[in-house]
Motif scaffolding. Sequence first.
Motif, short mmCIF file in Angstrom:
data_model
loop_
_atom_site.label_atom_id
_atom_site.label_comp_id
_atom_site.label_asym_id
_atom_site.label_seq_id
_atom_site.Cartn_x
_atom_site.Cartn_y
_atom_site.Cartn_z
N PHE A 173 -0.72 -0.47 -0.78
CA PHE A 173 0.51 -1.50 -1.23
C PHE A 173 0.95 -1.21 0.62
CE2 PHE A 173 -0.12 -1.10 -5.43
CZ PHE A 173 -0.67 -2.54 -5.58
N TRP A 179 0.08 -9.39 2.05
CA TRP A 179 -0.06 -9.50 0.40
C TRP A 179 0.52 -10.77 -0.02
CZ3 TRP A 179 -1.46 -7.31 -3.24
CH2 TRP A 179 -0.88 -7.76 -4.69
N ARG A 183 -1.41 -12.51 -2.55
CA ARG A 183 -1.24 -13.24 -4.07
C ARG A 183 -1.55 -14.26 -4.67
NH1 ARG A 183 1.26 -16.55 -6.48
NH2 ARG A 183 2.45 -16.75 -4.80
N GLY A 224 9.15 -4.10 -9.13
CA GLY A 224 7.94 -3.28 -7.84
C GLY A 224 7.81 -5.31 -7.91
N ALA A 225 8.66 -4.92 -7.20
CA ALA A 225 8.36 -6.21 -6.63
C ALA A 225 8.01 -7.28 -5.50
CB ALA A 225 10.08 -6.70 -5.77
N GLY A 226 7.19 -6.33 -4.59
CA GLY A 226 5.88 -6.33 -3.44
C GLY A 226 6.96 -6.99 -2.33
N PHE A 283 7.64 -12.82 -4.71
CA PHE A 283 7.27 -12.96 -5.66
C PHE A 283 7.94 -13.71 -6.84
CE2 PHE A 283 4.38 -14.60 -8.90
CZ PHE A 283 4.04 -15.39 -9.07
N ASP A 342 10.87 -1.88 -4.75
CA ASP A 342 9.68 -1.18 -4.68
C ASP A 342 9.62 0.15 -3.92
OD1 ASP A 342 7.15 -3.35 -4.80
OD2 ASP A 342 6.78 -1.26 -3.83
N TRP A 343 8.74 1.05 -3.88
CA TRP A 343 8.56 2.16 -3.55
C TRP A 343 7.75 2.49 -2.05
CZ3 TRP A 343 3.80 5.39 -6.20
CH2 TRP A 343 2.57 4.78 -6.18
N GLY A 399 12.48 2.83 -4.63
CA GLY A 399 12.67 3.69 -5.05
C GLY A 399 11.17 3.57 -5.91
N GLU A 400 10.81 4.61 -6.61
CA GLU A 400 9.94 4.61 -8.40
C GLU A 400 10.38 4.71 -9.13
OE1 GLU A 400 7.95 7.28 -6.38
OE2 GLU A 400 8.05 7.20 -4.84
N ALA A 401 9.37 4.63 -9.83
CA ALA A 401 9.04 3.73 -11.19
C ALA A 401 9.88 4.86 -12.20
CB ALA A 401 7.89 3.68 -12.10
N ASN A 423 6.56 -7.77 -12.41
CA ASN A 423 5.38 -8.59 -12.58
C ASN A 423 4.46 -7.69 -12.07
OD1 ASN A 423 3.54 -11.00 -13.08
ND2 ASN A 423 3.43 -11.17 -10.76
N MET A 424 3.08 -7.65 -12.64
CA MET A 424 1.36 -6.71 -11.76
C MET A 424 2.52 -5.29 -11.22
SD MET A 424 -0.48 -8.57 -13.11
CE MET A 424 -0.43 -10.57 -13.56
N HIS A 466 0.01 -0.30 -12.33
CA HIS A 466 0.71 0.16 -11.25
C HIS A 466 1.09 1.93 -11.80
CE1 HIS A 466 -2.14 -2.14 -8.25
NE2 HIS A 466 -1.36 -2.40 -8.94
C1 LIG Z 1 0.50 -5.97 -7.44
S1 LIG Z 1 2.19 -5.54 -6.64
C2 LIG Z 1 2.58 -6.94 -7.18
C3 LIG Z 1 4.39 -7.65 -6.38
C4 LIG Z 1 5.42 -8.38 -6.99
N1 LIG Z 1 5.64 -8.25 -8.10
C5 LIG Z 1 3.98 -10.05 -6.89
O1 LIG Z 1 4.05 -10.06 -8.27
O2 LIG Z 1 3.44 -10.09 -6.43
C6 LIG Z 1 2.83 -4.05 -7.54
C7 LIG Z 1 3.88 -3.36 -6.45
O3 LIG Z 1 4.18 -2.65 -7.40
C8 LIG Z 1 4.99 -1.86 -5.87
N2 LIG Z 1 4.86 -0.76 -7.15
C9 LIG Z 1 3.28 0.40 -7.32
N3 LIG Z 1 4.02 1.42 -8.61
C10 LIG Z 1 5.23 1.44 -8.03
C11 LIG Z 1 5.91 2.95 -8.17
N4 LIG Z 1 5.54 3.94 -9.18
N5 LIG Z 1 6.70 2.94 -7.99
C12 LIG Z 1 7.59 1.20 -7.23
N6 LIG Z 1 7.01 0.80 -7.05
C13 LIG Z 1 5.72 0.88 -7.52
C14 LIG Z 1 3.73 -1.72 -5.19
O4 LIG Z 1 4.24 -1.13 -3.87
C15 LIG Z 1 3.67 -3.23 -5.20
O5 LIG Z 1 4.28 -3.85 -4.35
#
Ligand SMILES: C[S@@+](CC[C@H](N)C(=O)[O-])C[C@H]1O[C@@H](n2cnc3c(N)ncnc32)[C@H](O)[C@@H]1O
Length: 207
Positions: free
Chosen positions: A7, A14, A18, A46-48, A51, A67-68, A91-93, A109-110, A114
């Motif tokens: 990512f 992205w 996207r 998981g804001a990326g 979006f 987001d991580w 930060g992480e999940a 979203n999406m 992951h």
């Molecule tokens: C498929 S992208 C979706 C991004 C955004 N939500 C969108 O709709 O465009 C997944 C996002 O989740 C983040 N992500 C994945 N695993 C994660 C975790 N364990 N903790 C935090 N963020 C995470 C990734 O870095 C990425 O930005």
Amino acid sequence: MGSKKYFSEVANKWDVMRQGFFSEEVRERAYSIAEVKKGQLAADIGAGTGFVTEGLLQKALKVIAVDWSDEMLHQMKQKFKDFEGVDYRQGEAENLPIDNNTVDYVMANMYLHHVDEPLTAIKEMVRILKSGGKIVITDLDEHNYEFLKLEHHDRWMGFKREDVEQWFLKAGLKNVIIDCAGGNCCTTSNCGCDKASISIFVAYGEK
Ligand SMILES: C[S@@+](CC[C@H](N)C(=O)[O-])C[C@H]1O[C@@H](n2cnc3c(N)ncnc32)[C@H](O)[C@@H]1O
């Protein structure tokens, strides 16, 4: 390459990626099922590159975007530099950088496909919700496109809707709704030999 590195490497492209995967319809469905109201505080997990955050800002909500990937957050900061109302947090999940009972909405979203442990991630999202707050997850229905694991570092090949419903209930959520979000997530494998088109669900619950 791990998922986090993937990512970070795709962060600067992205937005273009996207647009090929899914449309604005999915986030509109999330806002409408939660009946989002201006002035309230949402977390985009998981804001990326933002979006979901973007649409929330257009509706005059305040957002904590988590987001991580620092690279994803960097892209988002550039994009929304003229907007007030976004708090960017790395930060992480399993350990979101937000206090208990803080936000009116949690949106993701999406992201769920992951994470290592979907139920743990859902419980963590519920932790940061205020009592009466609403969570909306939009993600992929179960599928069999193996190339998404290899090429996009998907951890899960989508989800059964009944599993997501059970996780919401186990996390203590009420008034749970699992429905079609509308639209599909589409992409083609690098070799051009496999073409995915996967339906998207919306999962809603209240704390
Ligand atoms: C498929 S992208 C979706 C991004 C955004 N939500 C969108 O709709 O465009 C997944 C996002 O989740 C983040 N992500 C994945 N695993 C994660 C975790 N364990 N903790 C935090 N963020 C995470 C990734 O870095 C990425 O930005």
